[in-house]
Design a protein around this motif. Structure first.
Motif, mmCIF file in Angstrom:
data_model
loop_
_atom_site.group_PDB
_atom_site.id
_atom_site.type_symbol
_atom_site.label_atom_id
_atom_site.label_comp_id
_atom_site.label_asym_id
_atom_site.label_seq_id
_atom_site.Cartn_x
_atom_site.Cartn_y
_atom_site.Cartn_z
ATOM 1 N N ASP A 1 0.827 -1.213 0.000
ATOM 2 C CA ASP A 1 0.000 0.000 0.000
ATOM 3 C C ASP A 1 0.861 1.263 0.000
ATOM 4 O O ASP A 1 0.592 2.211 -0.735
ATOM 5 C CB ASP A 1 -0.930 0.005 1.225
ATOM 6 C CG ASP A 1 -1.886 -1.181 1.218
ATOM 7 O OD1 ASP A 1 -2.287 -1.609 0.123
ATOM 8 O OD2 ASP A 1 -2.209 -1.671 2.316
ATOM 9 N N ALA B 1 1.367 4.234 -3.189
ATOM 10 C CA ALA B 1 1.248 5.699 -3.146
ATOM 11 C C ALA B 1 2.391 6.349 -3.935
ATOM 12 O O ALA B 1 2.195 7.356 -4.622
ATOM 13 C CB ALA B 1 1.235 6.188 -1.702
ATOM 14 N N THR C 1 1.721 8.567 -7.279
ATOM 15 C CA THR C 1 2.272 9.919 -7.397
ATOM 16 C C THR C 1 3.104 10.026 -8.673
ATOM 17 O O THR C 1 2.956 10.979 -9.456
ATOM 18 C CB THR C 1 3.127 10.238 -6.163
ATOM 19 O OG1 THR C 1 2.325 10.075 -4.988
ATOM 20 C CG2 THR C 1 3.651 11.673 -6.221
ATOM 21 N N ARG D 1 10.608 14.489 -0.680
ATOM 22 C CA ARG D 1 10.108 13.880 0.556
ATOM 23 C C ARG D 1 11.195 13.057 1.242
ATOM 24 O O ARG D 1 11.353 13.141 2.457
ATOM 25 C CB ARG D 1 8.919 12.968 0.253
ATOM 26 C CG ARG D 1 8.527 12.136 1.455
ATOM 27 C CD ARG D 1 7.357 11.215 1.178
ATOM 28 N NE ARG D 1 7.096 10.398 2.342
ATOM 29 C CZ ARG D 1 6.301 9.356 2.369
ATOM 30 N NH1 ARG D 1 5.686 8.994 1.265
ATOM 31 N NH2 ARG D 1 6.128 8.668 3.471
ATOM 32 N N VAL E 1 -3.929 3.768 4.361
ATOM 33 C CA VAL E 1 -2.471 3.850 4.265
ATOM 34 C C VAL E 1 -2.045 4.624 3.019
ATOM 35 O O VAL E 1 -1.180 5.499 3.081
ATOM 36 C CB VAL E 1 -1.855 2.430 4.271
ATOM 37 C CG1 VAL E 1 -0.359 2.497 4.009
ATOM 38 C CG2 VAL E 1 -2.144 1.734 5.599
ATOM 39 N N VAL E 2 -2.649 4.316 1.886
ATOM 40 C CA VAL E 2 -2.236 4.968 0.635
ATOM 41 C C VAL E 2 -2.474 6.477 0.734
ATOM 42 O O VAL E 2 -1.609 7.275 0.365
ATOM 43 C CB VAL E 2 -2.992 4.374 -0.574
ATOM 44 C CG1 VAL E 2 -2.649 5.150 -1.846
ATOM 45 C CG2 VAL E 2 -2.659 2.895 -0.749
ATOM 46 N N GLU F 1 -2.614 8.380 3.368
ATOM 47 C CA GLU F 1 -1.620 8.957 4.297
ATOM 48 C C GLU F 1 -0.274 9.185 3.571
ATOM 49 O O GLU F 1 0.371 10.219 3.728
ATOM 50 C CB GLU F 1 -1.454 7.940 5.427
ATOM 51 C CG GLU F 1 -0.552 8.278 6.563
ATOM 52 C CD GLU F 1 -0.453 7.054 7.494
ATOM 53 O OE1 GLU F 1 0.614 6.442 7.543
ATOM 54 O OE2 GLU F 1 -1.465 6.707 8.146
ATOM 55 N N GLU F 2 0.084 8.204 2.756
ATOM 56 C CA GLU F 2 1.336 8.318 2.002
ATOM 57 C C GLU F 2 1.234 9.369 0.901
ATOM 58 O O GLU F 2 2.193 10.103 0.644
ATOM 59 C CB GLU F 2 1.687 6.964 1.381
ATOM 60 C CG GLU F 2 2.143 5.936 2.390
ATOM 61 C CD GLU F 2 3.551 6.229 2.896
ATOM 62 O OE1 GLU F 2 4.375 6.690 2.096
ATOM 63 O OE2 GLU F 2 3.811 6.012 4.089
ATOM 64 N N LEU F 3 0.084 9.425 0.238
ATOM 65 C CA LEU F 3 -0.106 10.454 -0.792
ATOM 66 C C LEU F 3 0.031 11.838 -0.163
ATOM 67 O O LEU F 3 0.644 12.737 -0.738
ATOM 68 C CB LEU F 3 -1.473 10.304 -1.468
ATOM 69 C CG LEU F 3 -1.650 9.112 -2.409
ATOM 70 C CD1 LEU F 3 -3.107 8.996 -2.856
ATOM 71 C CD2 LEU F 3 -0.743 9.232 -3.632
ATOM 72 N N ALA G 1 1.830 12.523 2.381
ATOM 73 C CA ALA G 1 3.254 12.727 2.660
ATOM 74 C C ALA G 1 3.999 13.219 1.415
ATOM 75 O O ALA G 1 5.013 13.896 1.511
ATOM 76 C CB ALA G 1 3.880 11.434 3.183
ATOM 77 N N TYR G 2 3.471 12.861 0.236
ATOM 78 C CA TYR G 2 4.069 13.361 -1.009
ATOM 79 C C TYR G 2 3.502 14.727 -1.400
ATOM 80 O O TYR G 2 3.853 15.265 -2.447
ATOM 81 C CB TYR G 2 3.829 12.376 -2.157
ATOM 82 C CG TYR G 2 4.773 11.186 -2.151
ATOM 83 C CD1 TYR G 2 6.146 11.362 -2.325
ATOM 84 C CD2 TYR G 2 4.297 9.899 -1.987
ATOM 85 C CE1 TYR G 2 7.009 10.281 -2.322
ATOM 86 C CE2 TYR G 2 5.153 8.801 -1.984
ATOM 87 C CZ TYR G 2 6.509 9.005 -2.154
ATOM 88 O OH TYR G 2 7.358 7.933 -2.154
ATOM 89 N N MET H 1 0.445 15.292 -2.338
ATOM 90 C CA MET H 1 -0.460 15.136 -3.475
ATOM 91 C C MET H 1 -1.835 15.693 -3.126
ATOM 92 O O MET H 1 -2.541 15.146 -2.288
ATOM 93 C CB MET H 1 -0.612 13.658 -3.825
ATOM 94 C CG MET H 1 0.544 13.084 -4.585
ATOM 95 S SD MET H 1 0.410 13.402 -6.355
ATOM 96 C CE MET H 1 -0.784 12.114 -6.779
#
Lengths: 332, 332
Positions: A95, A99, A103, A124, B76-77, B79-81, B83-84, B86
């Motif tokens: 997962d 991401a 992106t 990042r 999860v995805v 949250e990661e997006l 972080a980028y 997005m």
């Protein structure tokens, strides 16, 4: 001082940790030119395993135990994709990893080249080295297999021409799904003829104080970088010394399946075999120096200065010590 | 017997649970024509909220507590997006949900129309009714806002023409991000002029024994279905009775923001107001029957038979009882 490293995959990532550690102590800048031959599009997502391995590892987000992908990874999306019967099921898409691919895919579809996307993703991760893909063009490693052997291993051979005795699969299918168990007849870098070195790569090679070839798989990590037209010429014409670090210790790969890859192209799996494959700059090859492990101290490569130092990348300090030896071998 | 339902969103999904329950007891077949106006592309993923709400709900995979999306969802995805960096961060994309969107996007990019993709996704979910999107074409609801009000609410108005006193945002931005708090000036179904009814929709309306309008939001769930050229004519020319179920009980929407949507187009938020909006078939409208809650028993719509029955969809049995009343009102 500027150090330029040609690298791919997990081995390249570990090596770059040592390069970064040593570069920090001597105040050097590092550029890493990363293999893109492993790249693949799955479920519409553009996946760049080598770029991601390096980025996650240097950014502290990699899974150290499993050896690939993200730490604290979950696999909910993959489980759901399987529930929809979405092939291929054999590729481990986490997962967190997804991401990154989402992106990247959004940015690529918006028109940004892979090198710009990589730079954006690195904002990042702050890998501490400049990461550039070998090329912005799509260039993917494929593997030719014997048709009968591929079919026996469960490969869909229906799309290969009926008269052909070979079938060609993406490197990931050979590597991950078949685990390299079907003999590779040859490796084909599809798209290489149309590829151009990514912006900054030729300059990083020409302007380097030393160029290092990481102890990555020579056939599927390093060779695809040099399959990009212009890259090999750049390495041969740079005033910088070019020092390779052997990925083979005592006849075995440090990690991965370099032995199977080398066998398929008729190269002996040894420090000598890979050294000869890269060859001496003086005789149409790449190397000025070749760093091997003490167990391979007897290695000779005509026209290349060979030196030995322990090559087990057990931790950053051990790897930094390898890098110090490589720089010393290059005379910088 | 064949029952055709025009529906959208969560209200439509709940209503369809009752339709399915009642259809099973009487051996009827159900076709649901689903709104696509809420559809949106985010992070390169094609998201069809209404189709998914219906599919997950009828397939038993919806989150009953939260009211939207998948049960046992993880994020999860997303949250990661984030972080980028997005954008947009305000849209709740769950991991399980993302697998649906990935599967859909891959199939759409491969050239399958949305109706075929929906059919394929439903092979997993087995909703028990035939689900067809209103159109295979891209048609998305947008909302015109006053420029000053939009700007005050944090909308990026920089892309709107400088002289314009309005800005237009995607329905999802208005609904999810702004929570409908900025007054809608009007709703625009972008792409409607080029849209065609999806295969099977016109036949399902023409061949139905009864057509039901679900108690969905009349402005943003039902109206976009009729914005597809040919859909309204089909409803007006079918020999089947057309019975609407009021989404308004005692002056308030059963759920959602129908009140804000109705206000923006100057329609009274009442069973009478919505009944009049749909209108009588005899006078250029759609309805032959209009089902309201007992608190709205005094409702009259000229040319339409109005009957009352409890309209709170508290469980499948209560909803099935509404459906039975609707069928009875339609004389079938």
């Amino acid at each position: 001082m500027h150090i330029t490293v040609i690298a791919g995959g997990i081995g390249g990532a570990k090596f770059l940790q040592g390069v970064r550690a040593h570069a920090r102590t001597i105040g050097a800048e590092v550029t890493a030119i990363i293999n893109v031959g492993d790249d693949v599009t799955m479920h519409g997502l553009r996946i760049c395993p080598d770029l991601d391995s390096v980025m996650y590892t240097l950014g502290g987000g990699n899974d150290v135990e499993r050896g690939w992908g993200r730490a604290k990874e979950t696999f909910v999306v993959k489980e759901e994709l399987n529930a929809y019967g979405m092939a291929p099921e054999w590729f481990g898409l986490g997962d967190r990893d997804i991401a990154t691919h989402l992106t990247r895919t959004v940015m690529l579809n918006a028109g940004y080249p892979l090198s710009a996307v990589t730079e954006a993703l690195c904002r990042r991760w702050q890998p501490g080295v400049r990461m550039i893909p070998a090329t912005d063009e799509r260039m993917e490693t494929h593997v030719a297999l014997r048709r009968d052997e591929a079919e026996a291993a469960g490969v869909d051979v229906s799309t290969a021409p009926a008269e052909s005795e070979q079938v060609v699969v993406h490197f990931q299918e050979w590597w991950v799904r078949l685990r390299g168990r079907v003999d590779a007849q040859r490796f084909i870098f599809i798209g290489a003829d149309q590829a151009k070195p990514a912006p900054g790569t030729l300059e990083a090679i020409a302007g380097a104080d030393i160029v290092l070839l990481a102890p990555s798989n020579p056939i599927v990590s390093i060779a695809p970088v040099f399959a990009v037209p212009g890259m090999r010429d750049a390495l041969r014409s740079t005033p910088a010394p070019v020092v390779g670090v052997s990925p083979i210790i005592g006849g075995s790969p440090v990690r991965g399946m370099a032995d199977r890859c080398l066998a398929s192209v008729g190269i002996e799996c040894s420090a000598t075999g890979v050294g000869a494959l890269y060859g001496a700059r003086a005789t149409d090859g790449l190397l000025t120096g070749w760093l091997v492990d003490p167990v391979d101290a007897q290695t000779t490569v005509p026209g290349v200065t060979v030196r030995d130092t322990p090559l087990w990348m057990t931790d950053d300090e051990a790897t930094a010590s390898m890098v110090r030896a490589a720089l010393s071998l290059g005379g910088v």
